[in-house]
Structure formats: structure tokens, C-alpha cells
Design a protein around this motif. Structure first.
Motif, PDB file in Angstrom:
ATOM      1  N   GLU A 135       0.819  -1.211   0.000  1.00 47.31           N
ATOM      2  CA  GLU A 135       0.000   0.000   0.000  1.00 47.31           C
ATOM      3  C   GLU A 135       0.857   1.268   0.000  1.00 47.31           C
ATOM      4  O   GLU A 135       0.422   2.309  -0.486  1.00 47.31           O
ATOM      5  CB  GLU A 135      -0.956  -0.031   1.183  1.00 47.31           C
ATOM      6  CG  GLU A 135      -1.968  -1.176   1.073  1.00 47.31           C
ATOM      7  CD  GLU A 135      -2.936  -1.242   2.236  1.00 47.31           C
ATOM      8  OE1 GLU A 135      -2.981  -0.280   3.042  1.00 47.31           O
ATOM      9  OE2 GLU A 135      -3.648  -2.260   2.349  1.00 47.31           O
ATOM     10  N   ARG A 136       2.070   1.167   0.539  1.00 47.57           N
ATOM     11  CA  ARG A 136       2.972   2.326   0.459  1.00 47.57           C
ATOM     12  C   ARG A 136       3.298   2.656  -0.995  1.00 47.57           C
ATOM     13  O   ARG A 136       3.491   3.823  -1.355  1.00 47.57           O
ATOM     14  CB  ARG A 136       4.259   2.050   1.234  1.00 47.57           C
ATOM     15  CG  ARG A 136       4.058   1.906   2.734  1.00 47.57           C
ATOM     16  CD  ARG A 136       5.377   1.621   3.445  1.00 47.57           C
ATOM     17  NE  ARG A 136       5.147   1.124   4.790  1.00 47.57           N
ATOM     18  CZ  ARG A 136       6.093   0.671   5.592  1.00 47.57           C
ATOM     19  NH1 ARG A 136       7.361   0.657   5.163  1.00 47.57           N
ATOM     20  NH2 ARG A 136       5.808   0.232   6.802  1.00 47.57           N
ATOM     21  N   TYR A 137       3.379   1.627  -1.831  1.00 45.04           N
ATOM     22  CA  TYR A 137       3.681   1.864  -3.242  1.00 45.04           C
ATOM     23  C   TYR A 137       2.639   2.779  -3.905  1.00 45.04           C
ATOM     24  O   TYR A 137       2.954   3.472  -4.875  1.00 45.04           O
ATOM     25  CB  TYR A 137       3.712   0.542  -4.004  1.00 45.04           C
ATOM     26  CG  TYR A 137       4.924  -0.329  -3.730  1.00 45.04           C
ATOM     27  CD1 TYR A 137       6.160   0.220  -3.413  1.00 45.04           C
ATOM     28  CD2 TYR A 137       4.835  -1.719  -3.819  1.00 45.04           C
ATOM     29  CE1 TYR A 137       7.267  -0.576  -3.169  1.00 45.04           C
ATOM     30  CE2 TYR A 137       5.944  -2.528  -3.590  1.00 45.04           C
ATOM     31  CZ  TYR A 137       7.147  -1.951  -3.267  1.00 45.04           C
ATOM     32  OH  TYR A 137       8.239  -2.745  -3.034  1.00 45.04           O
ATOM     33  N   PHE A 138       1.406   2.760  -3.414  1.00 46.27           N
ATOM     34  CA  PHE A 138       0.351   3.563  -4.027  1.00 46.27           C
ATOM     35  C   PHE A 138       0.657   5.053  -3.934  1.00 46.27           C
ATOM     36  O   PHE A 138       0.138   5.846  -4.732  1.00 46.27           O
ATOM     37  CB  PHE A 138      -0.999   3.255  -3.372  1.00 46.27           C
ATOM     38  CG  PHE A 138      -1.672   2.032  -3.922  1.00 46.27           C
ATOM     39  CD1 PHE A 138      -2.772   2.151  -4.760  1.00 46.27           C
ATOM     40  CD2 PHE A 138      -1.209   0.764  -3.606  1.00 46.27           C
ATOM     41  CE1 PHE A 138      -3.402   1.032  -5.276  1.00 46.27           C
ATOM     42  CE2 PHE A 138      -1.830  -0.363  -4.116  1.00 46.27           C
ATOM     43  CZ  PHE A 138      -2.921  -0.235  -4.956  1.00 46.27           C
ATOM     44  N   ARG A 139       1.493   5.436  -2.974  1.00 46.69           N
ATOM     45  CA  ARG A 139       1.829   6.850  -2.848  1.00 46.69           C
ATOM     46  C   ARG A 139       2.529   7.364  -4.098  1.00 46.69           C
ATOM     47  O   ARG A 139       2.361   8.524  -4.492  1.00 46.69           O
ATOM     48  CB  ARG A 139       2.719   7.051  -1.606  1.00 46.69           C
ATOM     49  CG  ARG A 139       3.135   8.482  -1.342  1.00 46.69           C
ATOM     50  CD  ARG A 139       1.932   9.376  -1.122  1.00 46.69           C
ATOM     51  NE  ARG A 139       2.336  10.763  -0.889  1.00 46.69           N
ATOM     52  CZ  ARG A 139       1.522  11.799  -0.975  1.00 46.69           C
ATOM     53  NH1 ARG A 139       0.253  11.595  -1.293  1.00 46.69           N
ATOM     54  NH2 ARG A 139       1.956  13.013  -0.750  1.00 46.69           N
ATOM     55  N   ALA A 140       3.297   6.508  -4.762  1.00 46.33           N
ATOM     56  CA  ALA A 140       3.981   6.926  -5.981  1.00 46.33           C
ATOM     57  C   ALA A 140       3.001   7.167  -7.124  1.00 46.33           C
ATOM     58  O   ALA A 140       3.326   7.881  -8.082  1.00 46.33           O
ATOM     59  CB  ALA A 140       5.007   5.869  -6.390  1.00 46.33           C
ATOM     60  N   ALA A 141       1.805   6.577  -7.036  1.00 45.52           N
ATOM     61  CA  ALA A 141       0.796   6.710  -8.086  1.00 45.52           C
ATOM     62  C   ALA A 141      -0.286   7.714  -7.703  1.00 45.52           C
ATOM     63  O   ALA A 141      -1.410   7.653  -8.215  1.00 45.52           O
ATOM     64  CB  ALA A 141       0.173   5.345  -8.377  1.00 45.52           C
TER      65      ALA A 141
END
Length: 341
Positions: A135-141
Motif C-alpha cells: 500500500e505504500r507503493y500507491f503513494r507513488a501513483a
């Protein structure tokens, strides 16, 4: 996949390694495809991890970085594609250099290095909540209007991998009349490894209950896995070093459950829908890598010395390795039985 519409986003997702990290990108890929069905969605990873994504229908293309490819040559390839959104999910020196060589709309995510260091060295948890890495990866999107859908990671398996595993099981005499379980005794770092004698005791116990055991691992785990499999006699076999990543995922999918440490194999299991019993030692949930949205039991010991590392190390700093030594084979077997029952 059809060609993207002229005004659809052209998205590049960069995550060079490793197994678990690449697998944990797949919830974001699924959300991007659902929100932008006409988008060009490319993923860049190291060549050795391409097979984790090559059959993923969410992805338009998987780009592999060969070990000997210079970064300027890679950058030239990427500049020619004119991506509208570039997502750096690695945050390494290499990916930061790539940002300089490929101008565009780059976005990343916070790796919480200060919080990680404080937790390891001062045992103070400064993380802003328990947010899984997927879910942290979603911050990049954040510019692409996507949110997690609550689903697990995904590993799509090609027919050749499924057939190779079926052939191996037939030759090994496993998986026909008895329940099949998988165990993964290896780990890249010594402090993440449950002691070998514990694995041997576990396999003996599992076989005694009537199950069969497939021992999985990479080429570097061959000798360890062979010794662990030998404890199960004719009802256990080692596949270590026999298969690639997709094949290993296909074998794990055939199992009723997997027992693993905090490794990429654990994430493979979550991605193919196999329940997991995960043994966590030097690492903890706050780092973001617990089994994500999966049927799983995590066994760990609440010790004042944990965590001692974010990735594991060559030896226990205190010399006792109690974080894993104190987990008994009987406890693991009970957890396996609870999951498969």
C-alpha cells in the motif's frame, strides 16, 4: 493487449528487485489497470524477475534489465517511449540515477528510513501506522487516482510452468493420494533462517501426520533442502534449484500450505493463494512485509532485541538467535494444521 488510446496514460513502474518486492507491486498494477483500462502500463525490473510478471494480464510490457546493460543504454530505451508517468518504487541509487537520465514526471514513496533506523537501534516505533509495503507503493501513483482494492498480490502462471510442476510431482511420487505441504528452509540472510534441525523435525512431524512434503528453494539451497527432504523419506522431495520462479509458484500453488521464513517465497505463496505459516525473527510487521491480504499465520517472539535488522544479517548480534530458535516445530505443525483444516 490493444494499443492505448491517444490520451491514455503511459505509465512506467520501476522496481528492480527482489522477489517479494516485485510481487508486492502487483496490487498497484491491478488498481492501475482497473482505473485506466486503456493505459500503456510497463514495468521495469531485473531480467531475472521478469517471469514474475510476464503472464500478468494487467501489464502491457515487462522490461528486463540485463546484468551487463549500462544505465545510459537503459535510459535511452526509456526516453524513446515518452512515458507520461514514471513511478520509482525502488528508491535506490540506480533508480535515482535513472530519474536524472530520463526526464519526466517521476514520483516515489517514503521509505521511512529514519523510522526504520529508530526501530532497529533505539527500539522506538516512529512509523505512522502499520501500512503494508504493497500500500505504500500507491503513494507513488498519487497522480493516477488509484487506491488499494483489498485484494492480495498476484502471480499469473503460464501453462509450461504448470506442466513442468505436474511432471516433477509425478516423478517424485507426491501429491496423488495424500495432502501436499511445502516448506522453504532457505533465506538470503542467516538470521532469517530457522535452524536446520527444526526444519528436519517439522518435516518428520508433518509426514507422521500423513502429509507429503515438497521442499522448495533456489540453487544455493540445494544441500540444505536435500537434507531437510531426506527426513521425510519417500514422502518428501526437494525441488531446490530445479525450477525458476514461476515453476516454484506453480508448485506452491499445488500445496495445501507453505511454511517459510520472511522471504520472497512467502510472498509467492500469497500471490498464488496458498495459506502461509511465516516465521519472523529479526524483522517485524512495521517494516511492511508481513503476508499481505492472505490466509496466513505469523509466528514470532516478542523479544526486547527485536528488530535487529530490516533485512537480516550474517549472525545474531547477541549470539543467541532466540527470535527463531525459540519457535518449536510442534508450534509450527499446529499452525499448519489449523490453516489447512
Amino acid at each position: 493487449m490493444s494499443r492505448p488510446a491517444p490520451d491514455a496514460p503511459r505509465v512506467l513502474v520501476v522496481r528492480f528487485s527482489s522477489i517479494g518486492d516485485v510481487i508486492l507491486v502487483t496490487p498497484l498494477l491491478r488498481a492501475l489497470r482497473a482505473r485506466h483500462p486503456a493505459a500503456e502500463l510497463a514495468v521495469l525490473t531485473k531480467q531475472r524477475y521478469v517471469e514474475l510478471l510476464q503472464d500478468n494480464p494487467r501489464v502491457s510490457r515487462v522490461l528486463g534489465l540485463a546484468a551487463d546493460e549500462p544505465l545510459p543504454a537503459l535510459a535511452a530505451r526509456l526516453r524513446a517511449e515518452r512515458y507520461t508517468h514514471l513511478l520509482d518504487l525502488h528508491g535506490s541509487l540506480r533508480s535515482r540515477a535513472l530519474r536524472l537520465l530520463v526526464p519526466g514526471r517521476w514520483r516515489g514513496f517514503r521509505k521511512h528510513r529514519l523510522a526504520r533506523s529508530a526501530l532497529i537501534h533505539a527500539k522506538r516505533n516512529l512509523y505512522p501506522g502499520l501500512v503494508p509495503m504493497a500500500e505504500r507503493y500507491f503513494r507513488a501513483a498519487r497522480d493516477l487516482d488509484v487506491t488499494p482494492d483489498g485484494g492480495p498480490p498476484e502471480l499469473f502462471l503460464g501453462r509450461p510452468a504448470i506442466e513442468r510442476v505436474a511432471g516433477w510431482l509425478a516423478r517424485s511420487g507426491l501429491g496423488r493420494d495424500r495432502p501436499l505441504l511445502a516448506v522453504a528452509p532457505g533465506a538470503a540472510h542467516a538470521t532469517k533462517r530457522w535452524p536446520e534441525e527444526r526444519w528436519i523435525a517439522l518435516v518428520r512431524r508433518l509426514v507422521h501426520t500423513g502429509a507429503e512434503v515438497a521442499v522448495v528453494g533456489g540453487p544455493e539451497d540445494r544441500e540444505l533442502c536435500a537434507r531437510v527432504a531426506a527426513a521425510g523419506g519417500a514422502r518428501a522431495a526437494s525441488a531446490a534449484g530445479e525450477f525458476g520462479l514461476q515453476d516454484t509458484g506453480a508448485l506452491i500453488r499445488r500445496a495445501a500450505a507453505l511454511v517459510s521464513g520472511d522471504t520472497g517465497v512467502m510472498h509467492l505463496a500469497t500471490a498464488v493463494g496458498t495459506p502461509v505459516v511465516a516465521l519472523f525473527g529479526p524483522t517485524v510487521e512495521a517494516f511492511g512485509f508481513f503476508p499481505y491480504r492472505a490466509r496466513a499465520t505469523v509466528l514470532e517472539r516478542r523479544l526486547p532485541c527485536r528488530p535487529c535488522s530490516s533485512q537480516g544479517g550474517a549472525r545474531c548480534p547477541l549470539g543467541h538467535h532466540r527470535c527463531l530458535v525459540d519457535i518449536a516445530p510442534e508450534e509450527v505443525a499446529v499452525a499448519v494444521d489449523a490453516l489447512v483444516s
